[in-house]
Design a protein around this motif. Sequence first.
Motif, PDB file in Angstrom:
ATOM      1  N   GLN A  20      41.804  23.228  45.134  1.00 44.30           N
ATOM      2  CA  GLN A  20      39.977  23.713  44.767  1.00 44.30           C
ATOM      3  C   GLN A  20      39.252  24.796  45.148  1.00 44.30           C
ATOM      4  OE1 GLN A  20      38.687  20.497  43.664  1.00 44.30           O
ATOM      5  NE2 GLN A  20      40.007  19.896  42.974  1.00 44.30           N
ATOM      6  N   TRP A  21      38.897  25.442  44.173  1.00 49.10           N
ATOM      7  CA  TRP A  21      38.654  26.617  44.539  1.00 49.10           C
ATOM      8  C   TRP A  21      37.282  26.555  45.524  1.00 49.10           C
ATOM      9  CZ3 TRP A  21      33.176  28.756  45.348  1.00 49.10           C
ATOM     10  CH2 TRP A  21      33.657  29.955  45.028  1.00 49.10           C
ATOM     11  N   SER A  22      36.649  27.086  46.354  1.00 51.30           N
ATOM     12  CA  SER A  22      35.719  26.834  47.602  1.00 51.30           C
ATOM     13  C   SER A  22      34.956  28.543  48.099  1.00 51.30           C
ATOM     14  CB  SER A  22      36.731  26.601  48.981  1.00 51.30           C
ATOM     15  OG  SER A  22      37.080  27.471  49.573  1.00 51.30           O
ATOM     16  N   GLU A  23      34.089  28.326  49.057  1.00 49.40           N
ATOM     17  CA  GLU A  23      33.382  29.709  49.373  1.00 49.40           C
ATOM     18  C   GLU A  23      34.440  30.893  49.935  1.00 49.40           C
ATOM     19  OE1 GLU A  23      30.394  31.400  49.077  1.00 49.40           O
ATOM     20  OE2 GLU A  23      30.452  28.910  47.094  1.00 49.40           O
ATOM     21  N   GLU A  24      35.874  30.079  50.397  1.00 50.02           N
ATOM     22  CA  GLU A  24      36.798  30.751  51.330  1.00 50.02           C
ATOM     23  C   GLU A  24      36.430  32.092  50.042  1.00 50.02           C
ATOM     24  OE1 GLU A  24      40.036  29.114  52.744  1.00 50.02           O
ATOM     25  OE2 GLU A  24      39.560  27.890  51.715  1.00 50.02           O
ATOM     26  N   TYR A  25      36.950  31.928  48.418  1.00 52.66           N
ATOM     27  CA  TYR A  25      37.634  32.396  48.227  1.00 52.66           C
ATOM     28  C   TYR A  25      37.170  33.453  47.526  1.00 52.66           C
ATOM     29  CZ  TYR A  25      41.377  29.208  48.270  1.00 52.66           C
ATOM     30  OH  TYR A  25      42.651  28.295  48.990  1.00 52.66           O
ATOM     31  N   ARG A  26      35.303  33.556  47.395  1.00 58.86           N
ATOM     32  CA  ARG A  26      34.791  34.430  46.799  1.00 58.86           C
ATOM     33  C   ARG A  26      34.283  35.798  46.590  1.00 58.86           C
ATOM     34  NH1 ARG A  26      30.102  33.050  44.324  1.00 58.86           N
ATOM     35  NH2 ARG A  26      30.020  31.138  45.511  1.00 58.86           N
ATOM     36  N   VAL A  27      34.363  36.368  45.657  1.00 57.47           N
ATOM     37  CA  VAL A  27      35.002  38.041  46.113  1.00 57.47           C
ATOM     38  C   VAL A  27      33.670  38.041  45.851  1.00 57.47           C
ATOM     39  CG1 VAL A  27      36.607  38.338  45.419  1.00 57.47           C
ATOM     40  CG2 VAL A  27      35.576  38.327  43.662  1.00 57.47           C
ATOM     41  N   HIS A  30      47.210  47.589  43.131  1.00 55.57           N
ATOM     42  CA  HIS A  30      46.936  45.753  42.582  1.00 55.57           C
ATOM     43  C   HIS A  30      47.706  45.145  41.423  1.00 55.57           C
ATOM     44  CE1 HIS A  30      42.723  43.143  43.171  1.00 55.57           C
ATOM     45  NE2 HIS A  30      43.518  42.795  41.946  1.00 55.57           N
ATOM     46  N   ARG A  31      47.480  46.687  40.174  1.00 52.32           N
ATOM     47  CA  ARG A  31      48.048  46.251  39.228  1.00 52.32           C
ATOM     48  C   ARG A  31      50.176  46.145  39.119  1.00 52.32           C
ATOM     49  NH1 ARG A  31      46.292  51.973  36.041  1.00 52.32           N
ATOM     50  NH2 ARG A  31      44.522  50.826  35.297  1.00 52.32           N
ATOM     51  N   GLU A  36      49.867  27.966  42.958  1.00 48.07           N
ATOM     52  CA  GLU A  36      48.900  27.787  44.144  1.00 48.07           C
ATOM     53  C   GLU A  36      48.813  28.934  45.343  1.00 48.07           C
ATOM     54  OE1 GLU A  36      48.221  23.163  44.012  1.00 48.07           O
ATOM     55  OE2 GLU A  36      49.277  23.618  45.517  1.00 48.07           O
ATOM     56  N   GLN A  37      50.088  28.509  45.615  1.00 54.92           N
ATOM     57  CA  GLN A  37      50.278  29.984  46.957  1.00 54.92           C
ATOM     58  C   GLN A  37      50.036  31.433  46.346  1.00 54.92           C
ATOM     59  OE1 GLN A  37      52.592  32.518  47.481  1.00 54.92           O
ATOM     60  NE2 GLN A  37      51.391  32.772  49.708  1.00 54.92           N
ATOM     61  N   TRP A  38      50.731  31.785  45.634  1.00 57.22           N
ATOM     62  CA  TRP A  38      50.289  33.175  45.031  1.00 57.22           C
ATOM     63  C   TRP A  38      48.732  33.420  44.775  1.00 57.22           C
ATOM     64  CZ3 TRP A  38      48.063  36.357  40.947  1.00 57.22           C
ATOM     65  CH2 TRP A  38      48.296  37.501  41.609  1.00 57.22           C
ATOM     66  N   ILE A  39      48.045  32.665  43.962  1.00 56.33           N
ATOM     67  CA  ILE A  39      46.689  32.875  43.339  1.00 56.33           C
ATOM     68  C   ILE A  39      46.081  33.027  45.216  1.00 56.33           C
ATOM     69  CG2 ILE A  39      44.769  32.130  42.636  1.00 56.33           C
ATOM     70  CD1 ILE A  39      46.593  30.625  40.034  1.00 56.33           C
ATOM     71  N   ALA A  40      45.904  31.864  46.180  1.00 59.97           N
ATOM     72  CA  ALA A  40      45.456  31.497  46.974  1.00 59.97           C
ATOM     73  C   ALA A  40      45.525  32.764  48.127  1.00 59.97           C
ATOM     74  CB  ALA A  40      45.292  30.688  47.605  1.00 59.97           C
ATOM     75  N   SER A  41      46.645  33.556  48.133  1.00 58.15           N
ATOM     76  CA  SER A  41      46.891  34.489  49.084  1.00 58.15           C
ATOM     77  C   SER A  41      46.397  35.954  48.134  1.00 58.15           C
ATOM     78  CB  SER A  41      48.048  34.887  49.181  1.00 58.15           C
ATOM     79  OG  SER A  41      48.650  35.736  49.709  1.00 58.15           O
ATOM     80  N   HIS A  42      46.356  36.084  46.944  1.00 53.67           N
ATOM     81  CA  HIS A  42      46.346  36.700  46.267  1.00 53.67           C
ATOM     82  C   HIS A  42      44.577  37.641  46.346  1.00 53.67           C
ATOM     83  CE1 HIS A  42      45.847  40.745  43.368  1.00 53.67           C
ATOM     84  NE2 HIS A  42      45.218  39.863  43.033  1.00 53.67           N
ATOM     85  N   LYS A  49      43.862  38.467  50.481  1.00 47.94           N
ATOM     86  CA  LYS A  49      43.684  38.997  50.355  1.00 47.94           C
ATOM     87  C   LYS A  49      43.566  40.607  49.886  1.00 47.94           C
ATOM     88  CE  LYS A  49      47.955  41.735  52.326  1.00 47.94           C
ATOM     89  NZ  LYS A  49      47.797  43.226  51.577  1.00 47.94           N
ATOM     90  N   THR A  50      44.090  40.272  48.401  1.00 49.08           N
ATOM     91  CA  THR A  50      43.938  41.721  48.206  1.00 49.08           C
ATOM     92  C   THR A  50      42.489  42.061  47.271  1.00 49.08           C
ATOM     93  OG1 THR A  50      46.505  41.575  47.112  1.00 49.08           O
ATOM     94  CG2 THR A  50      45.339  43.540  45.722  1.00 49.08           C
ATOM     95  N   ASP A  51      41.753  41.319  46.358  1.00 50.13           N
ATOM     96  CA  ASP A  51      40.829  40.894  46.059  1.00 50.13           C
ATOM     97  C   ASP A  51      39.733  41.038  46.659  1.00 50.13           C
ATOM     98  OD1 ASP A  51      42.814  40.327  43.222  1.00 50.13           O
ATOM     99  OD2 ASP A  51      41.346  38.044  43.313  1.00 50.13           O
ATOM    100  N   LYS A  52      39.640  40.443  47.776  1.00 53.24           N
ATOM    101  CA  LYS A  52      38.277  40.888  48.363  1.00 53.24           C
ATOM    102  C   LYS A  52      38.215  41.689  49.585  1.00 53.24           C
ATOM    103  CE  LYS A  52      37.410  37.004  50.244  1.00 53.24           C
ATOM    104  NZ  LYS A  52      36.337  35.905  50.769  1.00 53.24           N
ATOM    105  N   GLU A  53      39.223  43.192  49.308  1.00 55.36           N
ATOM    106  CA  GLU A  53      39.431  44.329  49.385  1.00 55.36           C
ATOM    107  C   GLU A  53      38.055  45.117  48.278  1.00 55.36           C
ATOM    108  OE1 GLU A  53      43.336  45.853  48.876  1.00 55.36           O
ATOM    109  OE2 GLU A  53      43.797  44.972  50.650  1.00 55.36           O
ATOM    110  N   TYR A  54      38.385  44.550  46.961  1.00 58.74           N
ATOM    111  CA  TYR A  54      37.518  45.342  46.138  1.00 58.74           C
ATOM    112  C   TYR A  54      35.755  44.837  46.466  1.00 58.74           C
ATOM    113  CZ  TYR A  54      38.610  42.064  42.926  1.00 58.74           C
ATOM    114  OH  TYR A  54      37.881  40.682  42.537  1.00 58.74           O
ATOM    115  N   SER A  55      35.783  43.767  47.076  1.00 54.42           N
ATOM    116  CA  SER A  55      34.314  43.285  46.950  1.00 54.42           C
ATOM    117  C   SER A  55      33.631  44.030  47.487  1.00 54.42           C
ATOM    118  CB  SER A  55      34.395  41.789  47.971  1.00 54.42           C
ATOM    119  OG  SER A  55      34.960  40.666  47.876  1.00 54.42           O
ATOM    120  N   GLU A  56      33.391  44.415  48.898  1.00 54.16           N
ATOM    121  CA  GLU A  56      31.997  45.628  49.456  1.00 54.16           C
ATOM    122  C   GLU A  56      32.663  47.135  48.307  1.00 54.16           C
ATOM    123  OE1 GLU A  56      32.192  46.797  53.547  1.00 54.16           O
ATOM    124  OE2 GLU A  56      32.944  44.665  54.224  1.00 54.16           O
ATOM    125  N   PHE A  57      33.509  46.941  47.868  1.00 55.90           N
ATOM    126  CA  PHE A  57      33.772  48.857  46.819  1.00 55.90           C
ATOM    127  C   PHE A  57      32.341  48.439  46.145  1.00 55.90           C
ATOM    128  CE2 PHE A  57      34.631  50.455  43.193  1.00 55.90           C
ATOM    129  CZ  PHE A  57      35.312  51.826  43.628  1.00 55.90           C
TER     130      PHE A  57
END
Length: 132
Positions: A3-10, A74-75, A108-114, A117-125
């Motif tokens: 399930q998607w939740s707010e913790e995954y919002r970028v 990221h790539r 599940e593990q990879w998508i949630a973790s990615h 961690k990784t996708d959140k790095e571009y949010s502020e950018f």
Amino acid sequence: MSQWSEEYRVNVAVLDEQHKMLFHLLDDLENCLKGNNTEDIAFIIGELHAYALYHFAAEERLLARFNFAGLDAHRAEHREFEAKVFEFRSRSIHPDPGLPLQMKDFLEQWIASHIKKTDKEYSEFFNSYGIF
């Protein structure tokens, strides 16, 4: 976990919508596994893989367009994911009753973790460029 939740919002609407779709497909996979229909499982895994490739391309284009410093790393993560899914799909040619569950757990593990961690790095950018 599917399930998607707010913790995954970028905080980039188009990417959040794509992430939601990935979770929707993971949920479909989980439901197929409960029914143990191998044709449906293979179809959903194919759909998830194809959508992930679409999402990766869209995300990478946006990162490149704004010269995101972490683009190469990221790539690289995306290519690792693609290689692992290719390996799983290659192994699926030989019957292995445990393989679909292993694939689901990895996805599940990879998508949630990615995302967290990784996708959140571009949010502020992106937000600093007015992209929400």
